[in-house]
Design a protein around this motif. Sequence first.
Motif, PDB file in Angstrom:
ATOM      1  N   GLY A 146      -9.607   9.585  -0.424  1.00 53.30           N
ATOM      2  CA  GLY A 146      -9.463   8.552   0.607  1.00 53.30           C
ATOM      3  C   GLY A 146      -8.319   7.605   0.305  1.00 53.30           C
ATOM      4  O   GLY A 146      -7.553   7.224   1.203  1.00 53.30           O
ATOM      5  N   GLU A 147      -8.187   7.235  -0.964  1.00 53.94           N
ATOM      6  CA  GLU A 147      -7.097   6.342  -1.354  1.00 53.94           C
ATOM      7  C   GLU A 147      -5.748   7.026  -1.200  1.00 53.94           C
ATOM      8  O   GLU A 147      -4.764   6.399  -0.799  1.00 53.94           O
ATOM      9  N   LEU A 148      -5.685   8.323  -1.522  1.00 50.42           N
ATOM     10  CA  LEU A 148      -4.440   9.072  -1.339  1.00 50.42           C
ATOM     11  C   LEU A 148      -4.051   9.128   0.135  1.00 50.42           C
ATOM     12  O   LEU A 148      -2.873   8.944   0.485  1.00 50.42           O
ATOM     13  N   ILE A 149      -5.033   9.359   1.008  1.00 54.56           N
ATOM     14  CA  ILE A 149      -4.749   9.441   2.437  1.00 54.56           C
ATOM     15  C   ILE A 149      -4.254   8.099   2.956  1.00 54.56           C
ATOM     16  O   ILE A 149      -3.269   8.029   3.704  1.00 54.56           O
ATOM     17  N   VAL A 150      -4.903   7.018   2.560  1.00 48.91           N
ATOM     18  CA  VAL A 150      -4.480   5.682   3.000  1.00 48.91           C
ATOM     19  C   VAL A 150      -3.072   5.386   2.502  1.00 48.91           C
ATOM     20  O   VAL A 150      -2.243   4.827   3.240  1.00 48.91           O
ATOM     21  N   ILE A 204      -2.774   3.248  10.104  1.00 49.54           N
ATOM     22  CA  ILE A 204      -3.593   2.188   9.527  1.00 49.54           C
ATOM     23  C   ILE A 204      -4.066   1.268  10.643  1.00 49.54           C
ATOM     24  O   ILE A 204      -3.290   0.890  11.518  1.00 49.54           O
ATOM     25  N   ASN A 205      -5.333   0.886  10.587  1.00 54.56           N
ATOM     26  CA  ASN A 205      -5.906  -0.001  11.588  1.00 54.56           C
ATOM     27  C   ASN A 205      -5.509  -1.432  11.253  1.00 54.56           C
ATOM     28  O   ASN A 205      -5.960  -1.991  10.262  1.00 54.56           O
ATOM     29  N   LYS A 206      -4.664  -2.022  12.077  1.00 51.76           N
ATOM     30  CA  LYS A 206      -4.225  -3.405  11.844  1.00 51.76           C
ATOM     31  C   LYS A 206      -5.353  -4.386  12.131  1.00 51.76           C
ATOM     32  O   LYS A 206      -5.431  -5.446  11.532  1.00 51.76           O
ATOM     33  N   LYS A 207      -6.232  -4.032  13.066  1.00 52.68           N
ATOM     34  CA  LYS A 207      -7.351  -4.897  13.424  1.00 52.68           C
ATOM     35  C   LYS A 207      -8.601  -4.411  12.720  1.00 52.68           C
ATOM     36  O   LYS A 207      -9.636  -4.209  13.335  1.00 52.68           O
TER      37      LYS A 207
END
Length: 133
Positions: free
Chosen positions: A33-37, A99-102
């Motif tokens: 998950g961290e790699l994807i983010v 990435i979700n800004k909100k």
Amino acid sequence: MAEVAPAPAAAAAPPKAAKKKAPKAKKPGPSLGELIVKVVAASKERNGVSLAALKKALAAEGYDVDKNKARVKTAIKGLVAKGTLVQTKGTGASGSFKINKKSAHPACLHQAICLQSQVNLRPTVRNHVLSEI
């Protein structure tokens, strides 16, 4: 005729003790998950990163995508469900993601920024989250 009692079946053997398996140690390094983010945060694309581009970037990072296809899909779906990623196109694990800004939680965005700069600030993120409560 003499009746012979059946012989006891190999006298009841004592129950075997169940072998306890040693728990597997976690692999060092960031989780999937961290790699994807990290990959999505590093992208400059306006419409986000497609699944194919994401897999290609993960393979470049050294992750075996062919062996772990299901894990990649599950991790993407989980990040979308958590609100860390937003899906701009497609359904399920296919399409484009950014990435979700909100974000529902400010730590998600903070973690994405930290991962983008390739600095592991996990304790800082925890302190950041706890200080806001």
